[in-house]
Scaffold this active site. Structure first.
Site, PDB file in Angstrom:
ATOM      1  N   ASP A   1       0.787  -1.246   0.000  1.00  6.26           N
ATOM      2  CA  ASP A   1       0.000   0.000   0.000  1.00  6.26           C
ATOM      3  C   ASP A   1       0.810   1.282   0.000  1.00  6.26           C
ATOM      4  OD1 ASP A   1      -2.266  -1.476   0.161  1.00  6.26           O
ATOM      5  OD2 ASP A   1      -2.613  -1.123   2.287  1.00  6.26           O
TER       6      ASP A   1
ATOM      7  N   ASP B   1      -7.665  -6.197  10.477  1.00  2.00           N
ATOM      8  CA  ASP B   1      -7.167  -5.088   9.655  1.00  2.00           C
ATOM      9  C   ASP B   1      -7.072  -3.792  10.451  1.00  2.00           C
ATOM     10  OD1 ASP B   1      -7.061  -6.570   7.237  1.00  2.00           O
ATOM     11  OD2 ASP B   1      -9.235  -6.353   7.041  1.00  2.00           O
TER      12      ASP B   1
HETATM   13  C1  BGC Z   1      -0.722  -4.936  10.441  1.00  2.14           C
HETATM   14  C2  BGC Z   1       0.553  -5.659  10.760  1.00  2.14           C
HETATM   15  C3  BGC Z   1       0.317  -7.153  10.704  1.00  2.14           C
HETATM   16  C4  BGC Z   1      -0.295  -7.540   9.380  1.00  2.14           C
HETATM   17  C5  BGC Z   1      -0.624  -9.002   9.285  1.00  2.14           C
HETATM   18  C6  BGC Z   1      -1.294  -5.416   9.152  1.00  2.14           C
HETATM   19  O1  BGC Z   1      -2.547  -4.860   8.976  1.00  2.14           O
HETATM   20  O2  BGC Z   1      -0.502  -3.562  10.411  1.00  2.14           O
HETATM   21  O3  BGC Z   1       0.962  -5.267  12.036  1.00  2.14           O
HETATM   22  O4  BGC Z   1       1.528  -7.825  10.907  1.00  2.14           O
HETATM   23  O5  BGC Z   1      -1.469  -6.806   9.156  1.00  2.14           O
HETATM   24  O6  BGC Z   1      -1.725  -9.337  10.035  1.00  2.14           O
END
Ligand code: BGC
Length: 585
Positions: A299, A523
């Site tokens: 992103d 998320d």
């Molecule tokens: C988070 C990370 C996480 C990843 C996998 C992302 O949305 O910011 O901290 O490791 O998702 O779950």
């Protein structure tokens, strides 16, 4: 994380898009009437021109890509060619187009005047005509005919040097893939979770401390994961280890849920305390037999295209990251450091169809990727491919309608849901974007990945066939399996299911379907939760939120009561399992 954002703006840009659309059916129509002109070997103005058209009978769009086949950069270019019929220029873009009689002249637009050796530049124009529309037979750049003194005949895009080491074309082919024991244990602890707990998911390095481990969602450090991988690899002839590199300065500039530990200007910390230690570990000869797939910075670059001023979708943070250059600087550094390791396969994050699939985002994103890969002395050889849909929810394939469908003569592109996008799903987008990336100068053998971890859309609400043709919207809304309010929605989407299980080589141009976002990891949260990771509450994670310009002011569609991004979200895991498609038995 991974959001989407960045649709094109709402009404302000709508008019412009509509105009583009008249010439529309064009931009991606590579192949339709396509031809590739030969290469000239002379250093002076050695060039090749790829000319493709999309023709609707009384008019057409011409898309032209000029490749500098010489050894030196082109500083300023003028392309000339002749039509044999009554083709008349209407309007061109990405260059200054003019016509005098049969002769068409296309001059660089200033900003695209410089074309590095091996690089390409594209422009397009709409023409009207009657009778036959014969393609031109010869092109000249700066007065020198392309393809005359060299080999002639069709050529592949430049592929200057082979990548270092013994990289294979598709690392997933005939390979086992690492099962992350941390995720696997979380999945197995859920009712019904055993059925998928042995699926491979990626390891996320989302902050410096994740390298050594011991934090939420990352209890195992990178070395320990790699050591585990060596053990798992014993069962396989080849073995892939997937790791996400995700800690840019000013991370997640268009949202709040995955803002990170590094401030906008912490580029030196990013390089020395994040990328360098990762590169050191991945480069350890003990791991040389693993195929290490790195997913680089989710992103980030697309945000610099879609979420910056003067667009209505701009955020202050994205404007800042564009201005200070630290996204590009960080990614350039990561690609070079990691790309120098012979068994590392860099895949750069390329957003998803519901973000980059519009005309005014697609080419600009590919250009920015190319610029970033090649800045600071970098090379496209450090980029093995790209990944789409990471941590997003867009279907891999919409089975019941395509972008080419019409209802009573009107294209589905004009429906509220599609809203002039060029694609309706991620696989067609990945394939189309791959072509665009190659046109911009990436190697012709790049491969794409699709994150299918949460884009299944099964369950009771899934359509079983095309929608009614009573109206355009009825048809699209009745056909689409994507159950979101809007393709720009991204946080813990209600109704989503696990998607295709990880697999190699599922479709042309696609290296693998992979589960990069580990299903069951949130998320983001809608309320403030104290944390050392830099994460903030995000309204897009609040089911009551009515949206912003980046999702065209739609309801968020998020599940309630979610934990921080990356943290375990049991209710979501259960829903993903229940709505899996293909179903989980
Ligand atoms: C988070 C990370 C996480 C990843 C996998 C992302 O949305 O910011 O901290 O490791 O998702 O779950």
């Amino acid at each position: 994380m991974s959001r989407t954002r960045g649709l094109r703006g709402r009404p302000a840009t709508r008019g412009r898009l509509a105009l583009l659309t008249a010439g529309a059916m064009a931009a991606t129509a590579l192949g339709t009437g396509g031809m590739l002109y030969g290469t000239a070997s002379a250093a002076a103005a050695a060039c090749s021109v790829d000319y493709t058209t999309n023709d609707w009978g009384s008019g057409f769009t011409a898309n032209i890509t000029i490749t500098n086949e010489g050894d030196a950069p082109l500083n300023g270019w003028t392309l000339t060619y002749d039509y044999s019929g009554n083709q008349r220029l209407a309007q061109g873009w990405n260059a200054v187009w003019s016509q005098s009689g049969a002769r068409v002249t296309v001059e660089d637009a200033g900003w695209n005047a410089t074309v590095a050796a091996g690089a390409s530049v594209s422009a397009g124009a709409n023409f009207s005509y009657s009778g036959t529309n014969t393609a031109p037979t010869s092109f000249s750049v700066n007065g020198v005919v392309c393809g005359e003194d060299g080999g002639g005949g069709p050529t592949d895009p430049p592929d200057p040097t082979d990548p270092p080491g013994d990289r294979v074309d598709n690392p997933y082919e005939n390979a086992g893939v690492y099962v992350n024991p941390d995720w696997s244990a979380n999945a197995a602890a859920e009712p019904g979770g055993d059925a998928i707990a042995n699926e491979p998911t990626a390891v996320w390095l989302d902050r410096r401390s994740a390298i050594t481990g011991g934090s939420a969602g990352n209890s195992t450090g990178l070395r320990e994961h790699l050591d585990n991988a060596l053990v798992q690899a014993e069962e396989h002839e080849n073995f892939v280890f997937q790791v996400v590199v995700y800690n840019l300065p000013g991370r997640d500039c268009a949202a709040l849920a995955s803002q990170g530990e590094l401030g906008p200007n912490d580029i030196d910390i990013y390089k020395t305390e994040f990328i360098d230690p990762i590169a050191e570990i991945l480069g350890d000869p003990a791991y040389a037999d693993l195929r290490i797939v790195t997913i680089v910075e989710i992103d980030s670059l697309p945000n610099l295209v879609t979420n910056v001023s003067p667009r209505e979708t701009a955020t202050e943070n994205c404007d800042e990251m564009l201005a200070n250059g630290n996204y590009q600087e960080g990614i350039s550094y990561a690609l070079q450091e990691l790309g120098a390791i012979p068994n590392v396969y860099n895949y750069v994050d390329a957003g998803h169809y519901g973000w980059i699939g519009w005309d005014d985002n697609l080419t600009a994103s590919a250009e920015l990727f190319h610029e970033t890969a090649t800045m600071n002395g970098g090379s496209v050889d450090n980029v093995h491919g790209f990944i789409v849909n990471t941590a997003n929810y867009g279907p891999t394939v919409e089975p019941y309608y395509t972008i080419n469908d019409t209802v009573n003569g009107t294209s589905v592109r004009q429906s509220s849901w599609v809203d002039w996008n060029r694609y309706v799903d991620n696989q067609s987008f990945a394939q189309g974007f791959r072509e665009e990336l190659i046109r911009q100068g990436f190697n012709s053998d790049i491969g794409m990945l699709i994150d299918t971890s949460r884009n299944g859309w099964g369950g009771p609400d899934r359509p079983t066939g095309p929608g009614p043709t009573t109206s355009l919207d009825a048809y699209v809304d009745g056909s689409r399996i994507d159950g979101r309010y809007q393709a720009g929605n991204w946080c813990n989407q209600a109704g989503a299911g696990l998607g295709e299980r990880p697999q190699a080589d599922p479709a042309p141009g696609i290296d693998a379907y992979a589960w990069i976002k580990p299903p069951g990891e949130s998320d983001g949260a809608s309320e403030y939760i104290e944390n050392p990771e830099g994460k903030l509450p995000d309204e897009m994670c609040d089911p009551a939120y009515e949206g912003n310009p980046r999702n065209n002011y739609n309801m968020s569609g998020a599940l309630p009561d979610a934990p921080l991004s990356g943290h375990w979200f049991s209710a979501q895991f259960q829903e993903l399992l229940a709505n899996a498609y293909p179903p989980v038995n």
